[in-house]
Design an enzyme around this catalytic site. Structure first.
Site, PDB file in Angstrom:
ATOM      1  N   CYS A 158     -16.805 -30.350  10.390  1.00 14.67           N
ATOM      2  CA  CYS A 158     -17.703 -29.278   9.967  1.00 14.67           C
ATOM      3  C   CYS A 158     -18.877 -29.153  10.943  1.00 14.67           C
ATOM      4  CB  CYS A 158     -18.192 -29.554   8.546  1.00 14.67           C
ATOM      5  SG  CYS A 158     -19.187 -28.244   7.840  1.00 14.67           S
ATOM      6  N   CYS A 159     -19.503 -30.295  11.297  1.00 13.90           N
ATOM      7  CA  CYS A 159     -20.597 -30.260  12.283  1.00 13.90           C
ATOM      8  C   CYS A 159     -20.082 -29.758  13.636  1.00 13.90           C
ATOM      9  CB  CYS A 159     -21.189 -31.648  12.461  1.00 13.90           C
ATOM     10  SG  CYS A 159     -22.371 -32.136  11.200  1.00 13.90           S
TER      11      CYS A 159
ATOM     12  N   CYS B   8     -25.201 -35.365  14.128  1.00 13.51           N
ATOM     13  CA  CYS B   8     -24.294 -34.234  13.938  1.00 13.51           C
ATOM     14  C   CYS B   8     -23.425 -33.987  15.176  1.00 13.51           C
ATOM     15  CB  CYS B   8     -25.076 -32.981  13.587  1.00 13.51           C
ATOM     16  SG  CYS B   8     -26.320 -32.547  14.804  1.00 13.51           S
TER      17      CYS B   8
ATOM     18  N   CYS C 264     -28.502 -29.182   6.744  1.00  9.77           N
ATOM     19  CA  CYS C 264     -27.824 -28.280   5.811  1.00  9.77           C
ATOM     20  C   CYS C 264     -27.964 -28.798   4.381  1.00  9.77           C
ATOM     21  CB  CYS C 264     -26.346 -28.190   6.156  1.00  9.77           C
ATOM     22  SG  CYS C 264     -25.995 -27.624   7.823  1.00  9.77           S
TER      23      CYS C 264
ATOM     24  N   CYS D  22     -25.690 -31.662   2.959  1.00  9.80           N
ATOM     25  CA  CYS D  22     -25.756 -32.967   3.624  1.00  9.80           C
ATOM     26  C   CYS D  22     -27.177 -33.501   3.755  1.00  9.80           C
ATOM     27  CB  CYS D  22     -25.136 -32.859   5.016  1.00  9.80           C
ATOM     28  SG  CYS D  22     -23.430 -32.269   4.983  1.00  9.80           S
TER      29      CYS D  22
HETATM   30  S1  SF4 Z   1     -24.623 -30.960   8.287  1.00  4.75           S
HETATM   31 FE1  SF4 Z   1     -23.006 -30.824   6.701  1.00  4.75          FE
HETATM   32  S2  SF4 Z   1     -22.790 -28.648   6.155  1.00  4.75           S
HETATM   33 FE2  SF4 Z   1     -23.997 -28.786   8.073  1.00  4.75          FE
HETATM   34  S3  SF4 Z   1     -22.519 -28.495   9.687  1.00  4.75           S
HETATM   35 FE3  SF4 Z   1     -22.684 -30.730   9.387  1.00  4.75          FE
HETATM   36  S4  SF4 Z   1     -21.128 -31.313   7.826  1.00  4.75           S
HETATM   37 FE4  SF4 Z   1     -21.358 -29.040   7.825  1.00  4.75          FE
END
Ligand code: SF4
Length: 222
Positions: free
Chosen positions: A109-110, A218, A192, A195
């Site tokens: 996701c990151c 991240c 985010c 998280c």
């Molecule tokens: S911090 Fe969490 S929601 Fe944001 S990009 Fe990374 S995994 Fe995704």
């Protein structure tokens, strides 16, 4: 400049003011790339880096990675600072739609929502400026002020590397900078919403990020 040259510059900047470091980056790289050769990547946790950067170059490019999962307060703050400074703001959106990937695959996701958009934004640049600080985390304790970002092929500049939370607070107070509203609600490190959790006074400021997971970065600064 060679990597050794950059190391020497970094060491010379150990006691320099952050504005002097930013000015060096602009003098050396601002007009050297496609468009503007220097970009500032901002988390919009606070306004210190932006205030310093626009004081040196008012139209410097400011990057904001819109992951689609920012707190409403952060999105409000981005707009607040954009209007206050008339920012040359570039908002980077991910190439994917909102999904549930963060629930099972935070690294992916990151990667899709932060790393890929940043890499896209930095393509063709000669240097990027970050708000990274050595006190952020043990993994950042030896971060140089200037270095070669080998993965992306450009110079990385961390003008606030030596600053402490007290330095930031003093600067913000002196400059009467607006704060991200989340700061006073226990979020000293803001990412985010899925998280990021608030932390208690005295706790590691970044312990609220990816809490309970074996993840501390991240991917932007690795
Ligand atoms: S911090 Fe969490 S929601 Fe944001 S990009 Fe990374 S995994 Fe995704």
């Amino acid at each position: 400049m060679t990597v050794m040259d950059l190391t020497a510059v970094s060491e010379a900047f150990e006691t320099a003011a952050p504005s002097a470091v930013i000015a060096w980056a602009i003098d050396n790289y601002a007009s050297a790339g496609a468009g503007d050769g220097v970009a500032v990547a901002c988390s919009f946790e606070d306004a210190v880096l932006i205030d310093l950067a626009v004081s040196v170059k008012p139209d410097i490019e400011i990057l904001f990675l819109d992951t689609q999962y920012h707190f409403a307060e952060t999105l409000w703050y981005v707009e607040e600072l954009r209007r206050r400074y008339d920012l040359n703001l570039r908002v980077l959106s991910p190439l994917v739609e909102p999904d549930n990937r963060w629930q099972a695959d935070v690294a992916g996701c990151c990667g899709a929502r932060k790393v890929e958009p940043l890499n896209r934004a930095l393509a063709g640049k000669k240097a990027w400026v970050t708000g990274l600080k050595r006190v952020d985390a043990p993994t950042r304790a030896a971060a140089p002020i200037v270095s070669w970002d080998d993965a992306r092929g450009l110079v990385k500049v961390n003008p606030l590397a030596t600053w402490t939370p007290l330095d930031l607070a003093v600067y913000a107070a002196e400059r009467q900078l607006p704060a991200n509203p989340l700061m006073e609600r226990g979020y000293p490190s803001i990412g985010c919403w899925p998280c990021t959790k608030p932390v208690a006074p005295g706790e590691d400021p970044r312990s609220g990020r990816w809490s309970g997971l074996d993840k501390t970065e991240c991917g932007l600064h690795t």
